[in-house]
Design a protein around this motif. Structure first.
Motif, PDB file in Angstrom:
ATOM      1  N   GLY A  43       0.793  -1.220   0.000  1.00 33.38           N
ATOM      2  CA  GLY A  43       0.000   0.000   0.000  1.00 33.38           C
ATOM      3  C   GLY A  43       0.829   1.275   0.000  1.00 33.38           C
ATOM      4  N   ALA A  44       2.142   1.181  -0.122  1.00 35.52           N
ATOM      5  CA  ALA A  44       3.009   2.362  -0.098  1.00 35.52           C
ATOM      6  C   ALA A  44       2.766   3.276  -1.297  1.00 35.52           C
ATOM      7  CB  ALA A  44       4.478   1.942  -0.063  1.00 35.52           C
ATOM      8  N   CYS A  45       2.211   2.728  -2.358  1.00 35.51           N
ATOM      9  CA  CYS A  45       1.945   3.497  -3.571  1.00 35.51           C
ATOM     10  C   CYS A  45       0.633   4.273  -3.475  1.00 35.51           C
ATOM     11  CB  CYS A  45       1.889   2.568  -4.776  1.00 35.51           C
ATOM     12  SG  CYS A  45       0.619   1.283  -4.629  1.00 35.51           S
ATOM     13  N   GLY A  46      -0.155   3.974  -2.473  1.00 35.66           N
ATOM     14  CA  GLY A  46      -1.447   4.625  -2.326  1.00 35.66           C
ATOM     15  C   GLY A  46      -2.605   3.731  -2.733  1.00 35.66           C
ATOM     16  N   PHE A  47      -2.308   2.546  -3.203  1.00 32.58           N
ATOM     17  CA  PHE A  47      -3.337   1.582  -3.580  1.00 32.58           C
ATOM     18  C   PHE A  47      -3.325   0.446  -2.568  1.00 32.58           C
ATOM     19  CE2 PHE A  47      -2.023   3.776  -7.380  1.00 32.58           C
ATOM     20  CZ  PHE A  47      -3.245   4.177  -7.894  1.00 32.58           C
ATOM     21  N   SER A  49      -3.473  -2.723  -3.041  1.00 36.19           N
ATOM     22  CA  SER A  49      -2.785  -3.940  -3.453  1.00 36.19           C
ATOM     23  C   SER A  49      -2.022  -3.691  -4.750  1.00 36.19           C
ATOM     24  CB  SER A  49      -3.797  -5.072  -3.669  1.00 36.19           C
ATOM     25  OG  SER A  49      -4.647  -4.760  -4.754  1.00 36.19           O
ATOM     26  N   CYS A  50      -1.211  -4.648  -5.115  1.00 45.96           N
ATOM     27  CA  CYS A  50      -0.476  -4.548  -6.378  1.00 45.96           C
ATOM     28  C   CYS A  50      -1.437  -4.636  -7.562  1.00 45.96           C
ATOM     29  CB  CYS A  50       0.578  -5.644  -6.470  1.00 45.96           C
ATOM     30  SG  CYS A  50       1.972  -5.393  -5.351  1.00 45.96           S
ATOM     31  N   SER A  51      -2.560  -5.288  -7.379  1.00 41.99           N
ATOM     32  CA  SER A  51      -3.567  -5.364  -8.437  1.00 41.99           C
ATOM     33  C   SER A  51      -4.130  -3.983  -8.761  1.00 41.99           C
ATOM     34  CB  SER A  51      -4.687  -6.311  -8.014  1.00 41.99           C
ATOM     35  OG  SER A  51      -5.692  -6.356  -8.983  1.00 41.99           O
ATOM     36  N   GLY A  52      -4.396  -3.201  -7.729  1.00 45.02           N
ATOM     37  CA  GLY A  52      -4.857  -1.830  -7.931  1.00 45.02           C
ATOM     38  C   GLY A  52      -3.803  -0.986  -8.613  1.00 45.02           C
ATOM     39  N   MET A  53      -2.562  -1.218  -8.243  1.00 43.01           N
ATOM     40  CA  MET A  53      -1.453  -0.486  -8.861  1.00 43.01           C
ATOM     41  C   MET A  53      -1.329  -0.856 -10.337  1.00 43.01           C
ATOM     42  SD  MET A  53       0.891   1.669  -8.352  1.00 43.01           S
ATOM     43  CE  MET A  53       2.471   2.216  -8.905  1.00 43.01           C
ATOM     44  N   ALA A  54      -1.498  -2.134 -10.670  1.00 43.71           N
ATOM     45  CA  ALA A  54      -1.411  -2.585 -12.064  1.00 43.71           C
ATOM     46  C   ALA A  54      -2.507  -1.924 -12.905  1.00 43.71           C
ATOM     47  CB  ALA A  54      -1.521  -4.104 -12.134  1.00 43.71           C
ATOM     48  N   LYS A  55      -3.705  -1.791 -12.347  1.00 38.58           N
ATOM     49  CA  LYS A  55      -4.790  -1.123 -13.072  1.00 38.58           C
ATOM     50  C   LYS A  55      -4.446   0.341 -13.325  1.00 38.58           C
ATOM     51  CE  LYS A  55      -8.443  -4.093 -11.417  1.00 38.58           C
ATOM     52  NZ  LYS A  55      -9.617  -4.261 -10.573  1.00 38.58           N
ATOM     53  N   LYS A  56      -3.857   0.987 -12.334  1.00 40.11           N
ATOM     54  CA  LYS A  56      -3.477   2.395 -12.473  1.00 40.11           C
ATOM     55  C   LYS A  56      -2.374   2.560 -13.514  1.00 40.11           C
ATOM     56  CE  LYS A  56      -3.354   6.754 -11.565  1.00 40.11           C
ATOM     57  NZ  LYS A  56      -4.398   7.637 -12.036  1.00 40.11           N
ATOM     58  N   ILE A  57      -1.430   1.636 -13.549  1.00 42.73           N
ATOM     59  CA  ILE A  57      -0.344   1.706 -14.526  1.00 42.73           C
ATOM     60  C   ILE A  57      -0.905   1.579 -15.942  1.00 42.73           C
ATOM     61  CG2 ILE A  57       1.728   0.549 -15.396  1.00 42.73           C
ATOM     62  CD1 ILE A  57       2.408  -0.125 -12.467  1.00 42.73           C
ATOM     63  N   CYS A  58      -1.955   0.778 -16.125  1.00 43.72           N
ATOM     64  CA  CYS A  58      -2.585   0.669 -17.439  1.00 43.72           C
ATOM     65  C   CYS A  58      -3.206   1.996 -17.862  1.00 43.72           C
ATOM     66  CB  CYS A  58      -3.651  -0.426 -17.434  1.00 43.72           C
ATOM     67  SG  CYS A  58      -2.961  -2.086 -17.396  1.00 43.72           S
ATOM     68  N   GLU A  59      -3.671   2.774 -16.904  1.00 43.61           N
ATOM     69  CA  GLU A  59      -4.265   4.081 -17.207  1.00 43.61           C
ATOM     70  C   GLU A  59      -3.189   5.160 -17.370  1.00 43.61           C
ATOM     71  OE1 GLU A  59      -6.944   4.931 -14.025  1.00 43.61           O
ATOM     72  OE2 GLU A  59      -8.111   3.110 -14.373  1.00 43.61           O
ATOM     73  N   ASP A  60      -2.217   5.165 -16.440  1.00 41.79           N
ATOM     74  CA  ASP A  60      -1.144   6.155 -16.447  1.00 41.79           C
ATOM     75  C   ASP A  60       0.184   5.402 -16.439  1.00 41.79           C
ATOM     76  OD1 ASP A  60       0.591   8.292 -16.121  1.00 41.79           O
ATOM     77  OD2 ASP A  60       0.075   8.614 -14.009  1.00 41.79           O
ATOM     78  N   ILE A  61       0.857   5.375 -17.541  1.00 40.95           N
ATOM     79  CA  ILE A  61       2.037   4.542 -17.734  1.00 40.95           C
ATOM     80  C   ILE A  61       3.183   4.875 -16.777  1.00 40.95           C
ATOM     81  CG2 ILE A  61       3.281   5.820 -19.504  1.00 40.95           C
ATOM     82  CD1 ILE A  61       2.543   2.495 -20.490  1.00 40.95           C
ATOM     83  N   LYS A  65       6.270   4.424 -11.017  1.00 42.76           N
ATOM     84  CA  LYS A  65       7.289   5.110 -10.221  1.00 42.76           C
ATOM     85  C   LYS A  65       6.847   5.298  -8.771  1.00 42.76           C
ATOM     86  CE  LYS A  65       9.043   7.464 -14.276  1.00 42.76           C
ATOM     87  NZ  LYS A  65       9.164   8.725 -14.999  1.00 42.76           N
ATOM     88  N   LYS A  66       5.559   5.149  -8.495  1.00 42.92           N
ATOM     89  CA  LYS A  66       5.044   5.286  -7.130  1.00 42.92           C
ATOM     90  C   LYS A  66       5.292   4.035  -6.292  1.00 42.92           C
ATOM     91  CE  LYS A  66       1.344   8.446  -8.372  1.00 42.92           C
ATOM     92  NZ  LYS A  66      -0.112   8.644  -8.390  1.00 42.92           N
ATOM     93  N   CYS A  67       5.648   2.934  -6.935  1.00 46.43           N
ATOM     94  CA  CYS A  67       5.882   1.669  -6.215  1.00 46.43           C
ATOM     95  C   CYS A  67       7.254   1.728  -5.549  1.00 46.43           C
ATOM     96  CB  CYS A  67       5.798   0.490  -7.181  1.00 46.43           C
ATOM     97  SG  CYS A  67       6.034  -1.101  -6.374  1.00 46.43           S
ATOM     98  N   LYS A  68       7.259   1.865  -4.238  1.00 49.34           N
ATOM     99  CA  LYS A  68       8.504   2.006  -3.481  1.00 49.34           C
ATOM    100  C   LYS A  68       9.358   0.725  -3.477  1.00 49.34           C
ATOM    101  CE  LYS A  68       7.135   6.032  -1.302  1.00 49.34           C
ATOM    102  NZ  LYS A  68       6.588   6.696  -2.431  1.00 49.34           N
ATOM    103  N   PRO A  69       8.776  -0.475  -3.321  1.00 46.76           N
ATOM    104  CA  PRO A  69       9.609  -1.681  -3.289  1.00 46.76           C
ATOM    105  C   PRO A  69      10.123  -2.139  -4.657  1.00 46.76           C
ATOM    106  CG  PRO A  69       7.480  -2.077  -2.213  1.00 46.76           C
ATOM    107  CD  PRO A  69       7.413  -0.757  -2.875  1.00 46.76           C
TER     108      PRO A  69
END
Length: 86
Positions: A43-47, A49-61, A65-69
């Motif tokens: 959740g360090a990216c603001g999402f 889970s990583c699944s939520g982060m993957a969906k966001k990356i599909c929207e904003d390439i 960079k928000k993924c700290k680990p």
């Protein structure tokens, strides 16, 4: 009148096919991005889970960079994949 009806139906079915194909490609892209993420679900990216982060990356390439680990070899693989999408 019949011509207008035929063209309208043809446009409808073609747009339906495009939507279905786009959905399948989006899911494939999201799955590949999810594989490249560390999978900590921290959740360090603001999402949540990583699944939520993957969906966001599909929207904003650049959202990866928000993924700290995400570091080292995994970061390089993610950047290479992102560059291949451009």
């Amino acid at each position: 009148m019949i011509g207008i009806l035929i063209v309208t139906l043809l446009a409808f079915f073609l747009s339906l096919i495009i939507v279905i194909l786009d959905s399948k490609l989006q899911n494939k892209r999201e799955g590949k991005i999810l594989e490249l993420l560390p999978g900590y679900n921290c959740g360090a990216c603001g999402f949540g889970s990583c699944s939520g982060m993957a969906k966001k990356i599909c929207e904003d390439i650049n959202a990866y960079k928000k993924c700290k680990p995400l570091k080292g070899e995994n970061l390089e693989k993610m950047q290479a994949y992102i560059n291949s999408l451009k």
